[in-house]
Enzyme design. Sequence first.
Site, PDB file in Angstrom:
ATOM      1  N   ASP A 152       0.857  -1.188   0.000  1.00 53.63           N
ATOM      2  CA  ASP A 152       0.000   0.000   0.000  1.00 53.63           C
ATOM      3  C   ASP A 152       0.895   1.240   0.000  1.00 53.63           C
ATOM      4  O   ASP A 152       1.367   1.665  -1.045  1.00 53.63           O
ATOM      5  CB  ASP A 152      -0.904  -0.088   1.236  1.00 53.63           C
ATOM      6  CG  ASP A 152      -2.003   0.941   1.286  1.00 53.63           C
ATOM      7  OD1 ASP A 152      -1.924   1.971   0.599  1.00 53.63           O
ATOM      8  OD2 ASP A 152      -2.965   0.732   2.042  1.00 53.63           O
ATOM      9  N   PHE A 205     -10.335   0.026   0.663  1.00 53.11           N
ATOM     10  CA  PHE A 205      -9.927  -0.708   1.854  1.00 53.11           C
ATOM     11  C   PHE A 205     -10.476  -2.113   1.695  1.00 53.11           C
ATOM     12  O   PHE A 205     -11.682  -2.322   1.598  1.00 53.11           O
ATOM     13  CB  PHE A 205     -10.439  -0.064   3.150  1.00 53.11           C
ATOM     14  CG  PHE A 205      -9.809  -0.694   4.351  1.00 53.11           C
ATOM     15  CD1 PHE A 205      -8.555  -0.292   4.771  1.00 53.11           C
ATOM     16  CD2 PHE A 205     -10.435  -1.727   5.020  1.00 53.11           C
ATOM     17  CE1 PHE A 205      -7.942  -0.904   5.856  1.00 53.11           C
ATOM     18  CE2 PHE A 205      -9.835  -2.344   6.102  1.00 53.11           C
ATOM     19  CZ  PHE A 205      -8.583  -1.931   6.523  1.00 53.11           C
ATOM     20  N   VAL A 206      -9.562  -3.090   1.625  1.00 58.93           N
ATOM     21  CA  VAL A 206      -9.951  -4.457   1.324  1.00 58.93           C
ATOM     22  C   VAL A 206      -9.686  -5.406   2.488  1.00 58.93           C
ATOM     23  O   VAL A 206      -8.802  -5.155   3.320  1.00 58.93           O
ATOM     24  CB  VAL A 206      -9.231  -4.975   0.056  1.00 58.93           C
ATOM     25  CG1 VAL A 206      -9.691  -4.214  -1.170  1.00 58.93           C
ATOM     26  CG2 VAL A 206      -7.726  -4.897   0.206  1.00 58.93           C
ATOM     27  N   ARG A 218      -9.995 -11.853   7.961  1.00 60.76           N
ATOM     28  CA  ARG A 218      -8.802 -12.443   7.345  1.00 60.76           C
ATOM     29  C   ARG A 218      -9.099 -13.758   6.626  1.00 60.76           C
ATOM     30  O   ARG A 218      -8.479 -14.082   5.632  1.00 60.76           O
ATOM     31  CB  ARG A 218      -7.734 -12.754   8.403  1.00 60.76           C
ATOM     32  CG  ARG A 218      -6.904 -11.600   8.813  1.00 60.76           C
ATOM     33  CD  ARG A 218      -5.693 -12.099   9.611  1.00 60.76           C
ATOM     34  NE  ARG A 218      -5.123 -11.038  10.392  1.00 60.76           N
ATOM     35  CZ  ARG A 218      -4.329 -10.097   9.915  1.00 60.76           C
ATOM     36  NH1 ARG A 218      -4.009 -10.092   8.646  1.00 60.76           N
ATOM     37  NH2 ARG A 218      -3.845  -9.168  10.711  1.00 60.76           N
TER      38      ARG A 218
END
Length: 175
Positions: free
Chosen positions: A99, A148-149, A161
């Site tokens: 990121d 936002f993943v 997760r």
Amino acid sequence: MRTLISEVDILARVREVAFQIAADDSTPPVVLGILNGAVPFMMELLRQFPEDYAQSADWDFVDASSYAGEVSTGIVKIDRGPVIDCAGRPVLVVDGIVDTGRTIDAVLRHLHTLSPSTVRVATLLDKPSRRVVSAPVDYCGFEIDDHFVVGFGMDVDQRYRSLRFIGVVDDDTEV
């Protein structure tokens, strides 16, 4: 939450990346996953490597992060370096997402003190629009926009997760 990348697409792309890595270097590397987000991607990469290549690849983890919830603190903390000796050996750093580039940069700087012969980076997701630090990415599963993943290792406050797909956290997603 909406699905950005399906499980089928992830598994197909990871297989392609695994074969590309093996084709690029006949010497299996020390595969270092960045905890915790890289774990599903790294384990799938190892499963997808050609069998003879996979049998000779060593693997370990580095614990490094700059996130608190959905926000990067800008300060990377490395809590655990590799246990395996990397001196003189090729290293493949595996991350779930690159990121801002801060975490991968800090990990690479740390690894260079261990004198590996080469260092390459594989990431499941690459978000170049958010870079604040230059970060080399040698192998990329998917380049994504600034979302936002979560899923396939990515989380928000340790949740999501274990999703088998990559989902986008929308404003109405309960987190």
